[in-house]
Enzyme design. Sequence first.
Site, PDB file in Angstrom:
ATOM      1  N   ASP A 163      12.468  -0.928  35.617  1.00 22.03           N
ATOM      2  CA  ASP A 163      13.504  -0.507  35.592  1.00 22.03           C
ATOM      3  C   ASP A 163      14.075  -1.168  36.408  1.00 22.03           C
ATOM      4  OD1 ASP A 163      15.170   1.411  36.388  1.00 22.03           O
ATOM      5  OD2 ASP A 163      14.171   2.818  36.537  1.00 22.03           O
ATOM      6  N   TRP A 196      17.638  -2.506  30.704  1.00 29.85           N
ATOM      7  CA  TRP A 196      18.139  -3.780  30.545  1.00 29.85           C
ATOM      8  C   TRP A 196      19.928  -2.996  30.325  1.00 29.85           C
ATOM      9  CZ3 TRP A 196      17.091  -9.067  28.220  1.00 29.85           C
ATOM     10  CH2 TRP A 196      18.265 -10.270  28.302  1.00 29.85           C
ATOM     11  N   TYR A 199      21.492  -1.072  32.236  1.00 33.89           N
ATOM     12  CA  TYR A 199      22.007  -1.251  34.237  1.00 33.89           C
ATOM     13  C   TYR A 199      23.933  -2.143  33.574  1.00 33.89           C
ATOM     14  CZ  TYR A 199      18.867   0.561  36.421  1.00 33.89           C
ATOM     15  OH  TYR A 199      18.368   1.940  37.280  1.00 33.89           O
ATOM     16  N   ASP A 224      20.041   8.249  32.351  1.00 27.82           N
ATOM     17  CA  ASP A 224      19.054   9.632  32.492  1.00 27.82           C
ATOM     18  C   ASP A 224      19.257  10.426  32.436  1.00 27.82           C
ATOM     19  OD1 ASP A 224      17.973   7.265  34.116  1.00 27.82           O
ATOM     20  OD2 ASP A 224      17.843   9.100  35.929  1.00 27.82           O
TER      21      ASP A 224
END
Length: 440
Positions: A163, A196, A199, A224
Site C-alpha cells: 500500500d 501505485w 495514489y 477501495d
Amino acid sequence: MGRHSYLEITLLLLVCLSIPICQSLNNGLALTPPMGWLSWQRFRCNTDCVNDPENCISEQLIKRQSDCLVSEGYRDHGYEYVTIDDCWSATERDKDGKLQPDPDRFPNGIKKLSDYVHSKGLKFGIYGDFGSKTCAGYPGSEYHMKLDAQTFADWEVDLLKFDGCNSDIKDAPKGYPAMTKYLNMTGRPILYSCEWPFYNWQHGIKSNFTAIRNTCNMWRNHWDIQDSWQSVTGVIQYFVKNDKQFRSFAGPGGWNDPDMLVIGNYGLSYDEERAQMAMWAILASPLIMSLDACNVRPRSKSILQNKNVIAVNQDKLGIQGSLKLVQESVYKLQIWTRPITPHGSYAIVILNLRKGGGPSAVNFTLTDLDIYNSDGYNLTETFDGKYLGIYKSNATFKCKVNPSGVYMITAVPVTYVDNKLRFVPRNESISSEKRQNDRI
Ligand code: GLA
C-alpha cells in the site's frame, strides 16, 4: 487484436519479453489474473478478538478461511492466494527492527501460519506499506524495505500487497520499484500487488503505466471497493473512462486491479453479483474474493465457482476486454467484448445499468461489435453453458437483460470444430469420446 493469428500473438509476446517497454516484473508469476481471497473488504481492521473472536484478524481466521476455501471447493476452482490485509502486525517492530505479528492474535507467528496455508495446497499473502505507517496505522516499510522483503521471504510469503498510505507520493516512482528489487533479491517468487496508480490518481498525478507494469504484477487504479452496487459500477465507469489506456498495459504478468469481488456478502443482489463476476472476467481482472468462505449463500457460491466465467477470466491470451457499444443515453447499456481462445473467439458481456423497470430487450449484430467472419459463430450463454445457435456476423441477436444485470455470451467461429474445449478445466484431460458427448 481478435483477428491476429497465434503466430502474431506469439511474436508479440517474444518482442515484449525482449524490449524494456512492455517487459513486466520478471518473476514469472501472474501469467493469468491472480485468484484468491483477501481479508480486507469483509473483515477490515477488526482486532477485537475478545468480543468477536470469529471475525477478528487472527491466525484462527486465516486458518478457518483456508480450510473452507478447500472444503467448499474454491481452491479447486483456482482461488489459491490467501492474503491477510492490514492490521496483522504488532504496533512496534521487534528489537532487531523486524516486522512482527500481534502476539495475541498470531501467537504462533507468521511462518507457522504460512506453513498451515501451504499445507492446504494454497498460497500465502501478506500486506505492507511503503510509507511510514500502513493505512490503519501499523508499522510501514519506510527505511526497512530490504529487511521487510527478506522477512516476508523467510516467512515463505507468496504475495505481497503493498500500500502507499503515509508516504510522499513523490517517492512512489522509487519506492514501489525498490520493493520489486528487494523482493527479487530474496530469490523467492513473490507476486507483487501494488496501489501505485491509485495514489497517483488521488494526488492528480498521471500514471506512468510502463513503469508500473515493469514493477508490479497487479495494480489498483481506483478507490477501495465497497459492498454495494454503486461502488462496483463506480469502478466500472472509471475503467470505461480510462479504457484504452488501462487495456494497453494489461497482459500476462501484469493486470489492472479493480479491487476485490464483493460477491457473497451483503450489498449485491443476485443479478448484481453475476454482473460483477462477468465484468471482472471480461476485464481480465484478478479474482480476489473477500467473504466468509465458510458461510456463502449457494447462489453466490455458484457464481464464484462458475467454470465457464472463470475460463473467460483466465483465458491465456490475457487480453483485457473493451467497451464496444453503448445503447440508450448515459451509458445505460454497455456491450463489452474480449478476444479469447480458441483463435477468433470472443467473450461478450451486455451490462444493463438501468436501476429499475423490467428486463431490457437488446438487439445487436456481431458486426456491430467488430466481430466478423464469413461463416458465423457458435454462440453459447456463458453462465449456464446453454447453446444459442449459429449466428452470422450480420444476423440480429436478441436477448433480455435484467436491470443491474448482465447477459454473457461466448462466440466461437463455426470453423473451430472443438468449440467446447475451452470449458475444460486446466490440466483435466478428457477422452475424445467424452469430448464428443460434451459437444452440442
Ligand atoms: C487501503 C487499501 C485497502 C486496504 C486498506 C487497509 O485503503 O486501498 O485495500 O488495504 O488500506 O488499511
